[in-house]
Write a protein that holds these residues in place. Structure first.
Motif, PDB file in Angstrom:
ATOM      1  N   VAL A  75      10.488 -97.615 -70.209  1.00 54.13           N
ATOM      2  CA  VAL A  75      10.722 -99.055 -70.024  1.00 54.13           C
ATOM      3  C   VAL A  75      11.530 -99.246 -68.742  1.00 54.13           C
ATOM      4  CG1 VAL A  75      10.547 -99.890 -72.405  1.00 54.13           C
ATOM      5  CG2 VAL A  75      12.683 -98.849 -71.661  1.00 54.13           C
ATOM      6  N   ARG A  76      11.329-100.399 -68.083  1.00 55.98           N
ATOM      7  CA  ARG A  76      12.069-100.649 -66.843  1.00 55.98           C
ATOM      8  C   ARG A  76      13.455-101.215 -67.110  1.00 55.98           C
ATOM      9  NH1 ARG A  76       7.307-103.041 -64.704  1.00 55.98           N
ATOM     10  NH2 ARG A  76       8.321-105.031 -64.364  1.00 55.98           N
ATOM     11  N   LEU A  77      13.654-101.712 -68.331  1.00 58.67           N
ATOM     12  CA  LEU A  77      14.944-102.290 -68.712  1.00 58.67           C
ATOM     13  C   LEU A  77      15.361-101.726 -70.066  1.00 58.67           C
ATOM     14  CD1 LEU A  77      14.330-106.129 -68.156  1.00 58.67           C
ATOM     15  CD2 LEU A  77      15.709-104.601 -66.722  1.00 58.67           C
ATOM     16  N   PRO A  78      16.667-101.557 -70.302  1.00 56.36           N
ATOM     17  CA  PRO A  78      17.128-101.112 -71.621  1.00 56.36           C
ATOM     18  C   PRO A  78      17.230-102.312 -72.568  1.00 56.36           C
ATOM     19  CG  PRO A  78      19.004-101.351 -70.172  1.00 56.36           C
ATOM     20  CD  PRO A  78      17.791-101.723 -69.350  1.00 56.36           C
ATOM     21  N   VAL A  79      16.173-103.111 -72.542  1.00 51.50           N
ATOM     22  CA  VAL A  79      16.167-104.391 -73.266  1.00 51.50           C
ATOM     23  C   VAL A  79      14.817-104.535 -73.954  1.00 51.50           C
ATOM     24  CG1 VAL A  79      16.179-106.901 -72.984  1.00 51.50           C
ATOM     25  CG2 VAL A  79      17.694-105.500 -71.572  1.00 51.50           C
ATOM     26  N   GLY A  80      14.860-104.854 -75.236  1.00 50.70           N
ATOM     27  CA  GLY A  80      13.634-105.171 -75.951  1.00 50.70           C
ATOM     28  C   GLY A  80      13.725-106.575 -76.513  1.00 50.70           C
ATOM     29  N   ILE A  81      12.565-107.133 -76.828  1.00 50.39           N
ATOM     30  CA  ILE A  81      12.537-108.454 -77.457  1.00 50.39           C
ATOM     31  C   ILE A  81      12.634-108.248 -78.965  1.00 50.39           C
ATOM     32  CG2 ILE A  81      11.180-110.546 -77.801  1.00 50.39           C
ATOM     33  CD1 ILE A  81       9.906-109.965 -75.029  1.00 50.39           C
ATOM     34  N   ALA A  82      13.635-108.858 -79.575  1.00 45.87           N
ATOM     35  CA  ALA A  82      13.861-108.715 -81.016  1.00 45.87           C
ATOM     36  C   ALA A  82      12.696-109.352 -81.778  1.00 45.87           C
ATOM     37  CB  ALA A  82      15.175-109.398 -81.400  1.00 45.87           C
ATOM     38  N   PRO A  83      12.387-108.805 -82.968  1.00 40.48           N
ATOM     39  CA  PRO A  83      11.324-109.432 -83.759  1.00 40.48           C
ATOM     40  C   PRO A  83      11.755-110.813 -84.227  1.00 40.48           C
ATOM     41  CG  PRO A  83      12.499-107.804 -85.073  1.00 40.48           C
ATOM     42  CD  PRO A  83      13.019-107.682 -83.673  1.00 40.48           C
ATOM     43  N   MET A  84      10.923-111.793 -83.947  1.00 47.25           N
ATOM     44  CA  MET A  84      11.232-113.160 -84.400  1.00 47.25           C
ATOM     45  C   MET A  84       9.961-113.795 -84.933  1.00 47.25           C
ATOM     46  SD  MET A  84      13.888-114.485 -81.483  1.00 47.25           S
ATOM     47  CE  MET A  84      12.834-113.910 -80.167  1.00 47.25           C
ATOM     48  N   ARG A 100       2.903-110.969 -73.053  1.00 46.32           N
ATOM     49  CA  ARG A 100       2.639-110.973 -71.622  1.00 46.32           C
ATOM     50  C   ARG A 100       3.954-110.850 -70.841  1.00 46.32           C
ATOM     51  NH1 ARG A 100       0.028-115.632 -69.837  1.00 46.32           N
ATOM     52  NH2 ARG A 100      -0.929-115.716 -71.906  1.00 46.32           N
ATOM     53  N   ALA A 101       4.954-111.606 -71.257  1.00 47.94           N
ATOM     54  CA  ALA A 101       6.258-111.568 -70.571  1.00 47.94           C
ATOM     55  C   ALA A 101       6.882-110.176 -70.667  1.00 47.94           C
ATOM     56  CB  ALA A 101       7.191-112.612 -71.186  1.00 47.94           C
ATOM     57  N   ALA A 102       6.804-109.567 -71.840  1.00 50.83           N
ATOM     58  CA  ALA A 102       7.391-108.234 -72.025  1.00 50.83           C
ATOM     59  C   ALA A 102       6.716-107.242 -71.083  1.00 50.83           C
ATOM     60  CB  ALA A 102       7.242-107.785 -73.479  1.00 50.83           C
ATOM     61  N   GLY A 103       5.388-107.312 -71.003  1.00 45.81           N
ATOM     62  CA  GLY A 103       4.647-106.398 -70.126  1.00 45.81           C
ATOM     63  C   GLY A 103       5.055-106.579 -68.677  1.00 45.81           C
ATOM     64  N   LEU A 108      10.363-103.539 -73.842  1.00 47.29           N
ATOM     65  CA  LEU A 108       9.777-103.330 -75.165  1.00 47.29           C
ATOM     66  C   LEU A 108       9.643-104.663 -75.892  1.00 47.29           C
ATOM     67  CD1 LEU A 108       9.333-101.330 -77.717  1.00 47.29           C
ATOM     68  CD2 LEU A 108      11.751-101.783 -78.162  1.00 47.29           C
ATOM     69  N   MET A 109       8.603-104.805 -76.708  1.00 49.26           N
ATOM     70  CA  MET A 109       8.571-105.965 -77.615  1.00 49.26           C
ATOM     71  C   MET A 109       8.428-105.477 -79.055  1.00 49.26           C
ATOM     72  SD  MET A 109       6.255-109.379 -77.744  1.00 49.26           S
ATOM     73  CE  MET A 109       6.009-110.263 -79.293  1.00 49.26           C
ATOM     74  N   VAL A 313      19.352-102.593 -75.947  1.00 50.63           N
ATOM     75  CA  VAL A 313      19.672-103.772 -76.764  1.00 50.63           C
ATOM     76  C   VAL A 313      18.379-104.513 -77.080  1.00 50.63           C
ATOM     77  CG1 VAL A 313      21.915-104.002 -75.627  1.00 50.63           C
ATOM     78  CG2 VAL A 313      19.969-105.369 -74.820  1.00 50.63           C
ATOM     79  N   LEU A 314      18.414-105.313 -78.124  1.00 45.83           N
ATOM     80  CA  LEU A 314      17.341-106.281 -78.370  1.00 45.83           C
ATOM     81  C   LEU A 314      17.910-107.677 -78.139  1.00 45.83           C
ATOM     82  CD1 LEU A 314      15.686-104.937 -81.693  1.00 45.83           C
ATOM     83  CD2 LEU A 314      15.083-104.396 -79.312  1.00 45.83           C
ATOM     84  N   VAL A 315      17.057-108.537 -77.631  1.00 41.70           N
ATOM     85  CA  VAL A 315      17.468-109.916 -77.356  1.00 41.70           C
ATOM     86  C   VAL A 315      16.524-110.839 -78.117  1.00 41.70           C
ATOM     87  CG1 VAL A 315      17.669-111.645 -75.551  1.00 41.70           C
ATOM     88  CG2 VAL A 315      18.406-109.308 -75.115  1.00 41.70           C
ATOM     89  N   GLY A 316      17.098-111.775 -78.852  1.00 45.29           N
ATOM     90  CA  GLY A 316      16.288-112.669 -79.680  1.00 45.29           C
ATOM     91  C   GLY A 316      16.166-114.059 -79.092  1.00 45.29           C
TER      92      GLY A 316
END
Ligand SMILES: Cc1cc2nc3c(=O)[nH]c(=O)nc-3n(C[C@H](O)[C@H](O)[C@H](O)COP(=O)(O)O)c2cc1C
Ligand SMILES: O=C(O)C(=O)c1ccccc1
Length: 376
Positions: A75-84, A100-103, A108-109, A313-316
């Motif tokens: 991944v390019r960032l240590p950030v994933g999108i939290a499941p919502m 699309r945004a995650a890609g 990560l999504m 981290v995950l971000v919601g």
């Protein structure tokens, strides 16, 4: 008179302010709100504000690299999108916008069990890693079918949410009698589990009633062994807040843990995830990857989490704010703001990559609850 100049949105909080006017009020309350007095919700953001950084100087930071791997995926960032659940509440493109945004951001999504778009469609649209979040339903064939479909569609891990044996009482949703608007429904399972989500009752939340009926509140560590035997996909436990549970999870061979209080939406009064992180990192002792979520709103928040031992981290909510403002482009912008802030913070801290981030980056935290018990 000339038209008012559109203010640029440059922080995640700018996106929150802009999104607030664009989302239907009861959906906004569902997204924005928490359980009980919302103490844990507010403390989860405040916990990051209590940390101070110790920057090092005269380090070559002409290039800073925010890349890492998560369970082997780059991944390019240590950030994933939290499941919502139900991205359709904020944008008609719903989860497809988010994938699309995650890609595009190289993030990560994690797709929610309650996505309004079938998990296979999301996998087809993705060009980055996807993990599938799983709620364990009483109706085990539905649960098992989700696992099989996630495997077949190429999801790279199962994220089992363990802090929601039932939904917490969330006052804003109870007052609003929150229910799903017409046209938005869970897409990953049939009417045997999805019925009732559109029916409103004063003083009740349709989602709460649904969880009461369908989530398996009797799911235990023994059942986790059942899940382990069911699939070779890596298993991630989301919602762990104690060293005891982290040790047990690592002992069972779980591949990762998300330290989380569900964004202040489950147990109000629970410890913040940031406060719990050090004891979880210590208890797992490198046996599994540790992620953290809840209240991350700035690049420096990501840095603090990493300094305390999180791999990512995950971000919601901020991703939903981005989508409310401008669909996929808005979500990508939110991730890109967070990435730019993180990269900037790395440079100013004299840490050119994530491997150089460690506990030395943190000054003793100000006024925090100790992560380990006090010895008087
Ligand atoms: C609108 C909304 C829906 C959520 N739905 C789920 C879900 O379906 N499954 C899950 O495990 N967590 C769910 N969560 C919790 C998030 O995965 C995450 O733990 C939390 O939002 C992180 O806090 P943050 O919003 O402050 O970043 C949801 C959160 C929000 C705001
Ligand atoms: O709203 C949530 O936080 C959540 O996790 C959830 C649980 C059940 C159904 C939909 C969302």
């Amino acid at each position: 008179m000339s038209a008012p100049v559109q203010q640029a949105l440059v922080t995640l909080d700018d996106y929150r302010t802009a999104a607030r006017d664009l989302v239907e009020p009861s959906a906004w309350d569902y997204i924005d709100g928490g359980s009980g007095d919302e103490t844990t919700l507010h403390e989860s953001e405040a916990a990051y504000r209590r940390h101070r950084l110790r920057p090092r100087v005269l380090v070559d930071v002409s290039r800073c690299d925010t890349g890492t791997t998560l369970l082997g995926s780059t991944v390019r960032l240590p950030v994933g999108i939290a499941p919502m659940a139900f991205h359709g509440l904020v944008t008609p493109e719903a989860e497809l916008a988010c994938v699309r945004a995650a890609g595009e951001a190289g993030a990560l999504m994690v797709v929610s069990t309650f996505s309004g778009t079938p998990l296979e469609d999301l996998a087809r649209a993705a060009d980055g890693p996807l993990w599938m979040q799983l709620y364990v339903f009483r109706h085990r064939p539905t649960t098992e079918a989700l696992v099989r479909r996630a495997e077949a569609a190429g999801y790279r891990a199962l994220v089992v949410t363990v802090d929601t044996p039932r939904m917490a009482r969330r006052p804003r949703d109870l007052r609003n009698g929150f229910r799903l608007p017409p046209g938005i429904s869970p897409a990953n399972f049939g009417s045997e589990v999805s019925a009732g989500l559109h029916a409103g009752t004063a003083g009740a939340s349709a989602l709460g009633a649904h969880a009461e009926r369908h989530h398996d509140a009797a799911f235990t560590w023994d059942d986790l062994a059942w899940l382990r035997s069911l699939t070779r996909l890596p298993i991630v436990l989301k919602g762990v807040l104690t060293a005891e549970d982290a040790d047990r999870a690592a002992g069972l061979g779980v591949e990762a843990i998300v330290v989380s209080n569900h964004g202040g939406r489950q147990l109000d009064g629970a410890v913040t995830a940031l406060e719990a992180l050090p004891e979880v990192v210590a208890a797992t002792a490198g046996r599994c990857e540790v992620l953290v979520d809840g209240g991350i709103r700035r690049g420096t928040d990501v840095l603090v989490a990493l300094a305390l031992g999180a791999r990512a981290v995950l971000v919601g909510r901020p991703v939903l704010w981005g989508m409310a403002v401008d669909g996929a482009d808005g979500a990508r912008e939110v991730l890109s703001v967070l990435g730019a802030e993180l990269e900037n913070a790395l440079a100013l801290c004299g840490r050119p990559d994530l491997a150089s981030v460690d506990a030395d980056l943190l000054h003793a935290p100000q006024h925090t609850t100790p992560a380990t018990p006090h010895h008087f």
